[in-house]
Every structure is written in structure tokens, then in C-alpha cells.
Design a protein around this motif. Sequence first.
Motif, PDB file in Angstrom:
ATOM      1  N   TYR A   1       0.808  -1.210   0.000  1.00  0.00           N
ATOM      2  CA  TYR A   1       0.000   0.000   0.000  1.00  0.00           C
ATOM      3  C   TYR A   1       0.850   1.272   0.000  1.00  0.00           C
ATOM      4  O   TYR A   1       0.575   2.207  -0.742  1.00  0.00           O
ATOM      5  N   PHE A   2       1.900   1.277   0.827  1.00  0.00           N
ATOM      6  CA  PHE A   2       2.706   2.499   0.946  1.00  0.00           C
ATOM      7  C   PHE A   2       3.749   2.638  -0.158  1.00  0.00           C
ATOM      8  O   PHE A   2       4.124   3.753  -0.527  1.00  0.00           O
ATOM      9  N   LEU A   3       4.276   1.513  -0.654  1.00  0.00           N
ATOM     10  CA  LEU A   3       5.418   1.589  -1.576  1.00  0.00           C
ATOM     11  C   LEU A   3       5.215   0.818  -2.880  1.00  0.00           C
ATOM     12  O   LEU A   3       6.182   0.598  -3.614  1.00  0.00           O
ATOM     13  N   ALA A   4       3.994   0.449  -3.171  1.00  0.00           N
ATOM     14  CA  ALA A   4       3.716  -0.313  -4.403  1.00  0.00           C
ATOM     15  C   ALA A   4       4.651  -1.523  -4.509  1.00  0.00           C
ATOM     16  O   ALA A   4       5.222  -1.778  -5.576  1.00  0.00           O
ATOM     17  N   ASP A   5       4.846  -2.219  -3.383  1.00  0.00           N
ATOM     18  CA  ASP A   5       5.731  -3.400  -3.326  1.00  0.00           C
ATOM     19  C   ASP A   5       7.166  -3.077  -3.736  1.00  0.00           C
ATOM     20  O   ASP A   5       7.871  -3.945  -4.261  1.00  0.00           O
ATOM     21  N   ARG A   6       7.571  -1.833  -3.541  1.00  0.00           N
ATOM     22  CA  ARG A   6       8.913  -1.366  -3.963  1.00  0.00           C
ATOM     23  C   ARG A   6       9.155  -1.784  -5.414  1.00  0.00           C
ATOM     24  O   ARG A   6      10.246  -2.250  -5.767  1.00  0.00           O
ATOM     25  N   GLY A   7       8.155  -1.542  -6.249  1.00  0.00           N
ATOM     26  CA  GLY A   7       8.255  -2.059  -7.617  1.00  0.00           C
ATOM     27  C   GLY A   7       8.010  -1.039  -8.714  1.00  0.00           C
ATOM     28  O   GLY A   7       7.685  -1.414  -9.831  1.00  0.00           O
ATOM     29  N   LEU A   8       8.167   0.268  -8.417  1.00  0.00           N
ATOM     30  CA  LEU A   8       7.928   1.264  -9.470  1.00  0.00           C
ATOM     31  C   LEU A   8       9.069   1.233 -10.489  1.00  0.00           C
ATOM     32  O   LEU A   8      10.239   1.231 -10.114  1.00  0.00           O
ATOM     33  N   ARG A   9       8.710   1.239 -11.756  1.00  0.00           N
ATOM     34  CA  ARG A   9       9.732   1.128 -12.809  1.00  0.00           C
ATOM     35  C   ARG A   9       9.723   2.339 -13.717  1.00  0.00           C
ATOM     36  O   ARG A   9       8.737   3.048 -13.819  1.00  0.00           O
TER      37      ARG A   9
END
Lengths: 67, 501
Positions: B36-44
Motif C-alpha cells: 500500500y505504501f510503496l507499491a511493493d517497492r516495484g515502481l519502474r
Amino acid sequence: MNRTRLVIAGAIVIVMLALQWIGWIGSTAEPVILGIPIQFAYFIAYAALSAVAVWAIFRLVWPARHK
Amino acid sequence: MSETALVLLCAATFIVFMALLGRAAAARTKHDAESYFLADRGLRRTVLFAAIFGTNMTAFVMLGLPGVAYHGGISIWLMLATPLLFVMPLSFYFGYRCWLVARRYGYITPVEFYRERFQSDGLAILMFLGFVGWTVPYILTGVIGGGRALETFTDGTVPYWVGGLAVTLVVAYYTWAGGMKATAWTNTAQTALFMAFLLLIVLLVPSAAGGTERIIGTLQREQPELLVRSWEGPFSLGATVSQLILFSFIIFAFPFVWVRMISARSSKDLRISGIAYPIALVATWAPAILLGLWGAAVIRGLAGGEADSIIFMMTAQLLPTWVAAFGLVALLAIVMSSMDAQILTLSNMLSRDIVGHYRSTTSPTEQVRFARAFVLVLLALTYGVSLLDMPGIFDVAQFAFTGFAVFYPLLIAGIFWRRATKWGAIASLVVGQTIAISGYLEWYPVVGGLQPVFWGVTLGALSLVVVSLLTPRQDAAADRFHSVWNEVRHGKPQPASDQGK
């Protein structure tokens, strides 16, 4: 971190700052190219140079991922 | 179809599109904190870049900046070129260092990160209060700007309170539902829209106004001072130095950008964002400034704040209605792209740094539940306050940059200087914020054009160094962070999640 890499990165920073000041020299004239004041056009070109300079600095100080 | 109906249709379509994007992102968001907070640490790549860039671009680009160019010419751009185009992108390297540590130890907010680095709850509380205090006026101006835009573009058919409510509701929905992923996806669409609008009208306006040669000819005859770099008043040497400091690393000091940086999927994605930043900034700022400059020749005699709307005045006067409707969509896009990130980050910090930290029984899933509730409560409060007549709020929001900038010494020392201590960090923050706030209240004079940010950052940095050297070392806390960076520097494996990307 390799000292040579740091020195080169520092040199790039200094050159970029100097280029900024060079862009201000002669600021009493107002030639225009295609409706864009010449000094403004200079700093648009500076953006392209910035992207190259930032890329170079990142290559120098940002370690490779697969070492 | 009437002009107002077309404008309303475009605005409604945009709002529904944003809600649908939020819904799609929500379907791919899990109920845990990282998702929720970090988009699964998956922003590309594109999404990461747009999430950072869109958040950093506010309504000032379309409303304030052209007004400054209208009155002051190209000087504003030349004054800001170095920090914005060259120095600021280096912040992504700072972000990379934070990204490495945050990924290793699971940190989500800057307050949490620096609490652990300096081992201090007191510092964390001060940082939290500072971040919240300077972010709230920002969010408020977004709601006010959205309400005013809808009212103006529809000739009052949509009253201010309805416009503000519409903007608040749609941002509340997609932020509540999809968290970081929703705000990143919507920011991507919003960034594309406002950049496309600016690039479109910078091409259309000159041809509709008789060509650039004619426009510039008028300026050269009547206001040649707009075409050269001024060194007077707001563009003096002291002001230039102050602005250099103010904008150098400001994106790193924004908590809502910091959180997006550590959401990157890989360090390469972060690096690409830094390189693309100057180009995107020119594509956004150059049209805004050129239009303001040309506006001084096309629509003459605007006084003070009237010139802030010069882009939309020229659009309405010279171009077809659909372009004006596109203009409203672009304005709403740029307003929302900042608001959503700010509100999500505030909720994130409230939930993690206050509820999660001081109520130890709160599970990560409960933290998400709290954050979602905070999104709704904070936006409801913001909307309520936006209905009050608060003429000074835009000044406070504009000054917020200084409030964030005085965080530089502790934010940068925390990731580079082992010897920095919690007492040094606290001293830096207290001194910096005191100077910033008293500068805003004009309790001391401006000397040589040097603005409060200059004194706040330099004296804050000095305080940090002196107090750190006079107080006990925090080697264990510093080593915990520096060991991560040393591993990368000396060629040991990086976090598993970065390998193979």
C-alpha cells in the motif's frame, strides 16, 4: 571510492557551474532565434548537456550493480 | 454543444478516468504496508519518473510561473537553470543511498529512516512535525486551486465548493483505494496530460497571434528588458545564490518524493529518472515561461496576480474551445498529481511513525487500515479548511520550500557523515526551522538579497557540525547504515531484489 573518479566528477560539476555563468555574459543584448531569446535558448541546450553530465557523474560515483 | 458543456464533459471524463485508474491499481494492491505504501517497492522507469516528476510539478507551473515571466521576462528561468537542470537531478544519487538502506531494513518513511540512523525519538517527532507543518498548506492550495479552476472555466456553473469537493473526492478515492500504486499510475497519466497541453499551446499560440517574429518584435520595441537576464530586485546576486540553495536538493527534502524514490524497483530505474529530469523540466517549464513572455506582448497591461492566468487567457482568446477544455484538464492533472502524493505520505507517516511506533501492537495490516482512514480524515479536514477565506495560505505554501530546504543538513549528513549525531541533527533542525519561520514573519531584514533559506541552511549546517563534534559519537547506528553502502562500494552483493534487473 576511487579518488580519480571523484576528481573527474568534481571537474564536471565545476564545468557545469561555469557554463551557467558564461550563459549570463553579455546580458545587455537581446538577440532572438525563432521567437526565443538567445539566453533562454542557451539554457534549453544546457538541459541536454545536463542530462549527459548527470549521466557521467552517476557512472563515476554510482557503483555498477553487478560487481 | 455549448462551451461550458464541453468543458464540463472533459473535466468529468478526466475525473472518471482517474477514478478508474485508481480502481485498477487497487485491484493489484495487497493489504500489507509494503504494497500500500510503496507499491511493493516495484515502481519502474516511466511510472517511477512520472510519480516523482508529477508530484514535484504543482499548479505554480501553469499559474505562477507564466505570471513571473510576464512581469520579469526570462530572468526567472536563467536564475533557476543551474539548480533545476543540473544540481537537483543529483538528488537521485542521495535517493539511491536511502533506497539501498530502506530496502535492506524495510524502512518506509523518511522519519523512520532518520530515527534509526540517529537513534532518536525526539528527532523523529521534530521531523514529523516539520514535514506535516509544511505539507498541509501545500495540500490546501491544491484543493483551492482545483475549486477555483473549475469555477472559472465553467463561468460559475460549477461553484467553488463543488469544484473543490470533486477534486477532493476523486483524489480521496484513488489514494484510499490503491495507495502508492494508484497515485503512481494516475501521476503517469496526469504528467502526460499537463506536458502535452503545454507543448501543444506553445505551438498553437504563436501562429494564432501572428507568429513569433511579430510577438518578439513587439517586445523588443516596447519591453526589451524582458528579453535579458536582470540582476535587480528578485533576480539579484543574493537572490540567485539563495535560489541556488533553495532548489538544489529540494526534491530530496520533500518527504512525498523521498518515499517515491525508495519505491523504485531497481537502482537503474532511479538513475534513469535522474538523467531524464532536466529534459522533462525543460519540456514543462520552457513552454510555461515562453507563454508568459509572449503573453506580455499579446495581452498587455495586466497588473500583479492577474498575469498568473495568462496562459488560460491566451487560450480562451486565441484558440478553439476544445483547447480551453484541455487546459482545464491539464490544470486539474497538475493539481492532483501533487495532492495525492502529499496526502498519501502524510497518512503514511501518521500511521507508521506515530500509531505504528507508539502503539506497538499495531500490525502492518492495521497500519494500512489506519492510513486509509487518515487519507479520508485529512482530506475531509483539508476540504473544510479550504472553504474558509484564508488569503495568506498561498504565501505559506510558497514559503514551504524554505521550510523543507532547512532539512538539507541533517538529511544529507545522515547518509554521508558518520560523525553526525542526534544532537547535531536536532540542533540543525531547530536552528533551521527557527530561522525559516522568523524569516517568513520578517523578524530580521534581508541583507544583500540573501533570503531566509540561505541563513537557515548555512547556520543549520554549521550547528550540525559543531554540535555533532561536541557530543558523543553514534558509531553503532552509523555503521549499520554505512555497512550497506560499503558493501556496494567494495563489490559485495547488493540486496537480492536488485540483482538481475
